[in-house]
Design a protein around this motif. Structure first.
Motif, short mmCIF file in Angstrom:
data_model
loop_
_atom_site.label_atom_id
_atom_site.label_comp_id
_atom_site.label_asym_id
_atom_site.label_seq_id
_atom_site.Cartn_x
_atom_site.Cartn_y
_atom_site.Cartn_z
N UNK A 163 10.56 2.64 3.48
CA UNK A 163 11.55 2.31 2.53
C UNK A 163 11.13 1.96 1.39
N UNK A 164 10.16 0.94 1.42
CA UNK A 164 9.33 0.50 0.27
C UNK A 164 8.86 1.61 -0.59
N UNK A 165 8.28 2.31 0.18
CA UNK A 165 7.64 3.79 -0.85
C UNK A 165 8.79 4.55 -1.58
N UNK A 166 9.86 4.78 -0.92
CA UNK A 166 11.00 5.35 -1.50
C UNK A 166 11.52 4.57 -2.76
N UNK A 167 11.76 3.36 -2.40
CA UNK A 167 12.43 2.62 -3.54
C UNK A 167 11.35 2.42 -4.79
N UNK A 168 9.94 2.41 -4.57
CA UNK A 168 9.10 2.28 -5.40
C UNK A 168 9.03 3.73 -6.36
N UNK B 29 3.39 6.54 2.77
CA UNK B 29 3.75 5.77 3.68
C UNK B 29 2.92 5.78 5.12
N UNK B 30 2.93 7.13 5.36
CA UNK B 30 2.02 7.25 6.62
C UNK B 30 0.53 7.30 6.53
N UNK B 31 0.07 7.69 5.47
CA UNK B 31 -1.22 7.66 5.04
C UNK B 31 -1.81 6.03 5.05
N UNK C 225 0.66 -0.98 0.11
CA UNK C 225 0.00 0.13 -0.21
C UNK C 225 0.72 1.37 0.10
N UNK C 226 1.82 1.38 0.69
CA UNK C 226 2.76 2.61 0.72
C UNK C 226 3.42 2.66 -0.41
#
Length: 80
Positions: free
Chosen positions: A62-67, A39-41, A24-25
């Motif tokens: 981390x996963x949101x940044x990588x994506x 990510x926080x949402x 989701x993030x």
């Protein structure tokens, strides 16, 4: 959650929840263009009482940044 259960054969609900939140993030970070906000949402929306899953915050960010970096690299938008 489905991929975590069917492909990786995870049975621990905490790990399945972490994988779901990371997905989701990542999607929200790519959609909004902001990995921290997405990510926080994602961490806040999934909880029943309106609190956040802070124990999975680092993995979600981390996963949101990588994506977001991968998405911007694929469509040739400068990162930054």
């Amino acid at each position: 959650g489905y991929i975590s259960r069917s492909i990786f054969h995870q049975t621990d609900k905490n790990i399945i929840r972490k994988h779901t939140l990371m997905g989701m993030a990542s999607a929200l970070a790519a959609f909004f263009g902001c990995p921290l906000g997405g990510s926080l949402f994602a961490l806040e929306v999934n909880h029943r009482f309106g609190m956040e899953y802070f124990e999975h915050a680092l993995e979600a960010i981390f996963s949101g940044t990588v994506c977001l970096v991968v998405m911007r690299a694929l469509i040739e938008i400068p990162v930054g």
